[in-house]
Design an enzyme around this catalytic site. Structure first.
Site, PDB file in Angstrom:
ATOM      1  N   ARG A  70       1.001  -1.172  -0.106  1.00  0.00           N
ATOM      2  CA  ARG A  70       0.040   0.000  -0.132  1.00  0.00           C
ATOM      3  C   ARG A  70       0.911   1.390   0.011  1.00  0.00           C
ATOM      4  O   ARG A  70       0.524   2.098  -0.658  1.00  0.00           O
ATOM      5  CB  ARG A  70      -0.867  -0.011   1.315  1.00  0.00           C
ATOM      6  N   VAL A 103      -6.605   6.256   3.577  1.00  0.00           N
ATOM      7  CA  VAL A 103      -5.343   6.416   4.245  1.00  0.00           C
ATOM      8  C   VAL A 103      -3.901   6.675   3.385  1.00  0.00           C
ATOM      9  O   VAL A 103      -3.060   6.668   3.738  1.00  0.00           O
ATOM     10  CB  VAL A 103      -5.302   5.008   4.967  1.00  0.00           C
ATOM     11  N   HIS A 119      -9.846   7.300   9.146  1.00  0.00           N
ATOM     12  CA  HIS A 119      -8.991   5.995   9.279  1.00  0.00           C
ATOM     13  C   HIS A 119      -7.670   6.118   9.196  1.00  0.00           C
ATOM     14  O   HIS A 119      -6.768   4.873   9.180  1.00  0.00           O
ATOM     15  CB  HIS A 119      -9.851   4.761   8.177  1.00  0.00           C
ATOM     16  N   GLU A 215     -21.709   3.486  -9.156  1.00  0.00           N
ATOM     17  CA  GLU A 215     -22.692   2.444  -8.662  1.00  0.00           C
ATOM     18  C   GLU A 215     -23.561   2.903  -7.513  1.00  0.00           C
ATOM     19  O   GLU A 215     -23.126   3.749  -6.583  1.00  0.00           O
ATOM     20  CB  GLU A 215     -21.722   1.200  -8.141  1.00  0.00           C
TER      21      GLU A 215
HETATM   22  C1  BJW Z   1     -15.937   5.368  -7.506  1.00  0.00           C
HETATM   23  C2  BJW Z   1     -14.708   5.240  -8.728  1.00  0.00           C
HETATM   24  C3  BJW Z   1     -14.587   6.334  -9.170  1.00  0.00           C
HETATM   25  C4  BJW Z   1     -15.152   3.165  -7.723  1.00  0.00           C
HETATM   26  N1  BJW Z   1     -15.398   7.625  -8.882  1.00  0.00           N
HETATM   27  N2  BJW Z   1     -16.557   6.229  -6.966  1.00  0.00           N
HETATM   28  C5  BJW Z   1     -22.551  -4.352  11.693  1.00  0.00           C
HETATM   29  C6  BJW Z   1     -23.282  -3.150  11.582  1.00  0.00           C
HETATM   30  C7  BJW Z   1     -22.697  -1.741  11.621  1.00  0.00           C
HETATM   31  C8  BJW Z   1     -21.240  -1.802  11.994  1.00  0.00           C
HETATM   32  C9  BJW Z   1     -20.583  -3.073  12.128  1.00  0.00           C
HETATM   33  C10 BJW Z   1     -21.172  -4.158  12.048  1.00  0.00           C
HETATM   34  N3  BJW Z   1     -20.234  -5.068  12.317  1.00  0.00           N
HETATM   35  C11 BJW Z   1     -19.246  -4.515  12.536  1.00  0.00           C
HETATM   36  C12 BJW Z   1     -19.230  -3.214  12.407  1.00  0.00           C
HETATM   37  C13 BJW Z   1     -18.350  -2.263  12.761  1.00  0.00           C
HETATM   38  C14 BJW Z   1     -17.289  -2.089  11.489  1.00  0.00           C
HETATM   39  C15 BJW Z   1     -18.165  -2.090  10.120  1.00  0.00           C
HETATM   40  O1  BJW Z   1     -18.754  -1.076   9.929  1.00  0.00           O
HETATM   41  N4  BJW Z   1     -18.145  -3.244   9.455  1.00  0.00           N
HETATM   42  C16 BJW Z   1     -18.972  -3.250   8.322  1.00  0.00           C
HETATM   43  C17 BJW Z   1     -17.993  -3.914   7.160  1.00  0.00           C
HETATM   44  C18 BJW Z   1     -20.156  -4.112   8.493  1.00  0.00           C
HETATM   45  N5  BJW Z   1     -16.801  -0.779  11.683  1.00  0.00           N
HETATM   46  C19 BJW Z   1     -15.719  -0.817  12.410  1.00  0.00           C
HETATM   47  O2  BJW Z   1     -14.952  -1.593  13.080  1.00  0.00           O
HETATM   48  C20 BJW Z   1     -15.113   0.652  12.738  1.00  0.00           C
HETATM   49  N6  BJW Z   1     -14.748   0.833  14.022  1.00  0.00           N
HETATM   50  C21 BJW Z   1     -15.844   0.568  14.871  1.00  0.00           C
HETATM   51  O3  BJW Z   1     -16.890   0.624  14.844  1.00  0.00           O
HETATM   52  O4  BJW Z   1     -15.437   0.869  16.329  1.00  0.00           O
HETATM   53  C22 BJW Z   1     -16.463   0.788  17.395  1.00  0.00           C
HETATM   54  C23 BJW Z   1     -15.646   0.711  18.648  1.00  0.00           C
HETATM   55  C24 BJW Z   1     -16.116   1.607  19.728  1.00  0.00           C
HETATM   56  C25 BJW Z   1     -15.493   1.622  20.887  1.00  0.00           C
HETATM   57  C26 BJW Z   1     -14.312   0.363  20.927  1.00  0.00           C
HETATM   58  C27 BJW Z   1     -14.034  -0.327  19.955  1.00  0.00           C
HETATM   59  C28 BJW Z   1     -14.827  -0.128  18.854  1.00  0.00           C
HETATM   60  C29 BJW Z   1     -13.678   0.684  12.080  1.00  0.00           C
HETATM   61  C30 BJW Z   1     -13.647   0.643  10.650  1.00  0.00           C
HETATM   62  C31 BJW Z   1     -12.488   0.694   9.978  1.00  0.00           C
HETATM   63  C32 BJW Z   1     -12.190   0.570   8.687  1.00  0.00           C
HETATM   64  N7  BJW Z   1     -11.039   0.511   8.310  1.00  0.00           N
HETATM   65  C33 BJW Z   1     -10.653   0.385   6.829  1.00  0.00           C
HETATM   66  C34 BJW Z   1      -9.016   0.013   6.907  1.00  0.00           C
HETATM   67  C35 BJW Z   1      -8.514  -0.776   5.706  1.00  0.00           C
HETATM   68  C36 BJW Z   1      -7.083  -1.159   5.752  1.00  0.00           C
HETATM   69  C37 BJW Z   1      -6.348  -0.050   4.857  1.00  0.00           C
HETATM   70  O5  BJW Z   1      -6.969   1.054   4.462  1.00  0.00           O
HETATM   71  O6  BJW Z   1      -5.151  -0.162   5.039  1.00  0.00           O
HETATM   72  O7  BJW Z   1     -10.786   1.324   6.058  1.00  0.00           O
HETATM   73  S1  BJW Z   1     -11.607  -0.902   5.957  1.00  0.00           S
HETATM   74  C38 BJW Z   1     -11.753  -0.184   4.418  1.00  0.00           C
HETATM   75  O8  BJW Z   1     -13.047   0.071   4.158  1.00  0.00           O
HETATM   76  C39 BJW Z   1     -11.093   1.211   4.596  1.00  0.00           C
HETATM   77  C40 BJW Z   1     -12.073   2.002   4.229  1.00  0.00           C
HETATM   78  O9  BJW Z   1     -11.841   3.403   4.400  1.00  0.00           O
HETATM   79  C41 BJW Z   1     -13.482   1.455   4.381  1.00  0.00           C
HETATM   80  C42 BJW Z   1     -14.648   1.986   3.551  1.00  0.00           C
HETATM   81  O10 BJW Z   1     -14.053   1.509   2.123  1.00  0.00           O
HETATM   82  P1  BJW Z   1     -14.935   2.427   1.014  1.00  0.00           P
HETATM   83  O11 BJW Z   1     -13.739   3.587   1.063  1.00  0.00           O
HETATM   84  O12 BJW Z   1     -16.342   2.581   1.070  1.00  0.00           O
HETATM   85  O13 BJW Z   1     -14.478   1.732  -0.305  1.00  0.00           O
HETATM   86  P2  BJW Z   1     -15.150   0.357  -0.930  1.00  0.00           P
HETATM   87  O14 BJW Z   1     -14.062  -0.147  -1.809  1.00  0.00           O
HETATM   88  O15 BJW Z   1     -15.822  -0.279  -0.206  1.00  0.00           O
HETATM   89  O16 BJW Z   1     -15.881   1.360  -2.106  1.00  0.00           O
HETATM   90  C43 BJW Z   1     -15.479   2.202  -3.138  1.00  0.00           C
HETATM   91  C44 BJW Z   1     -16.756   2.687  -3.899  1.00  0.00           C
HETATM   92  O17 BJW Z   1     -16.187   3.486  -4.723  1.00  0.00           O
HETATM   93  C45 BJW Z   1     -17.590   2.019  -4.772  1.00  0.00           C
HETATM   94  O18 BJW Z   1     -19.057   2.164  -4.341  1.00  0.00           O
HETATM   95  C46 BJW Z   1     -17.331   1.984  -6.046  1.00  0.00           C
HETATM   96  O19 BJW Z   1     -18.559   2.125  -7.012  1.00  0.00           O
HETATM   97  C47 BJW Z   1     -16.908   3.426  -6.160  1.00  0.00           C
HETATM   98  N8  BJW Z   1     -16.165   3.889  -7.071  1.00  0.00           N
HETATM   99  N9  BJW Z   1     -14.453   3.691  -8.840  1.00  0.00           N
HETATM  100  C48 BJW Z   1     -16.012   7.408  -7.623  1.00  0.00           C
HETATM  101  N10 BJW Z   1     -13.772   6.401 -10.171  1.00  0.00           N
END
Ligand code: BJW
Ligand code: ZN
Length: 244
Positions: A70, A103, A119, A215
């Site tokens: 990355r 990030v 994040h 999307e």
């Molecule tokens: C275009 C395009 C173009 C393509 N133009 N668009 C159930 C319900 C609710 C929550 C939870 C649950 N079970 C677990 C949870 C919590 C969990 C969560 O949300 N999980 C879900 C998956 C269900 N969340 C957490 O754990 C968070 N923490 C938390 O809740 O803490 C609570 C707590 C409180 C107190 C004490 C302890 C805990 C933390 C979340 C951290 C996420 N981290 C990551 C890091 C990855 C590693 C890294 O970066 O190195 O962050 S995961 C990954 O996903 C990354 C991203 O920031 C994040 C979001 O993804 P993103 O950015 O949306 O990307 P994609 O790939 O999903 O989507 C891309 C989009 O772009 C698509 O829609 C395409 O169509 C579009 N696109 N080309 C415009 N040119």
């Protein structure tokens, strides 16, 4: 019937307070892979399996190898016209805020200043023992990197699944969402919480919420409108329509 693009431009013409939530799609046109689309796997594994504290405890070298990839990709990348358009918009509104889930640091490199990285950032790492931080994108010779202060193991300064976001970062983003008249949700699948919920905070507080994403996402039905284009095309079009 005006198009959603025209409705967005009219809303922005009326607005003084604008906020943006961005995700991985924002950097797709800079050549950085998204998480949940094609190419989102690493050595056949979902990011959810690599980006967790449990994965790091079990095999820190493996997780660091993922982050070395990355870091190399981010070092080689440059902001795209979408990042540049957001930086240009910041100068044109009395209040303009960007909350990014990314990030990669590309918003900062493009010139966005009123910015929060929800994040974390791949450029930074910190010692799990004494919390000392280091910040660079140079290749790491030995994995895992060790703290020059206490010899403890360093980890990437990234929020992994199951870890809380920084309280300051979260409050900053939530306040911007609450106060905005127009809220843009750009390049995120709106699946990861709490970040995805910021758009709902904005909508509940009365903002017009527009999605920029080729999307649909699970939250599309609750938004005011959508521009179904890559952000590197749509955002410069917005700037041109407003100020061109
Ligand atoms: C275009 C395009 C173009 C393509 N133009 N668009 C159930 C319900 C609710 C929550 C939870 C649950 N079970 C677990 C949870 C919590 C969990 C969560 O949300 N999980 C879900 C998956 C269900 N969340 C957490 O754990 C968070 N923490 C938390 O809740 O803490 C609570 C707590 C409180 C107190 C004490 C302890 C805990 C933390 C979340 C951290 C996420 N981290 C990551 C890091 C990855 C590693 C890294 O970066 O190195 O962050 S995961 C990954 O996903 C990354 C991203 O920031 C994040 C979001 O993804 P993103 O950015 O949306 O990307 P994609 O790939 O999903 O989507 C891309 C989009 O772009 C698509 O829609 C395409 O169509 C579009 N696109 N080309 C415009 N040119
Ligand atoms: Zn240390």
């Amino acid at each position: 019937m005006p198009s959603d693009f025209d409705r967005l431009v009219s809303a922005l013409r009326r607005a003084k307070r604008v906020s943006v939530l961005t995700g991985a799609g924002m950097s797709a046109e800079s050549g950085i892979a998204t998480f949940r689309g094609a190419g989102g796997l690493w050595e056949g594994r979902r990011v959810e399996e690599v980006a967790t504290p449990e994965a790091f405890s079990a095999d820190p070298v493996k997780v660091w190898r993922f982050y070395e990839g990355r870091r190399r990709a981010v070092k080689a990348a440059a902001p795209n016209p979408g990042h540049e358009a957001l930086a240009a918009l910041e100068a044109r509104f009395p209040a303009f805020h960007v909350a990014t889930q990314n990030v990669d640091g590309l918003h900062r490199r493009a010139g966005s200043r009123n910015l929060v990285e929800l994040h974390g950032c791949v450029e930074r790492r910190y010692c799990v023992v004494c919390r000392r931080t280091e910040e660079d994108l140079e290749p790491l010779d030995d994995l895992p990197p060790l703290c020059k202060g206490c010899g403890g193991m360093m980890r990437p300064d990234i929020v992994w699944f199951g870890e809380p976001l920084s309280v300051e970062a979260w409050e900053d983003a939530r306040q911007a969402a609450r106060e905005s008249e127009v809220y843009l949700v750009v390049g995120t699948s709106s699946q990861v919480y709490p970040a995805a919920g910021l758009a709902l905070v904005a909508a509940d507080a009365g903002a017009e919420v527009f999605e920029i994403n080729p999307e649909e996402t699970p939250l599309s039905p609750v938004f005011t409108g959508a521009i179904r284009e890559p952000s590197g095309k749509a955002l410069p079009r917005v700037v041109a329509a407003l100020f061109g």
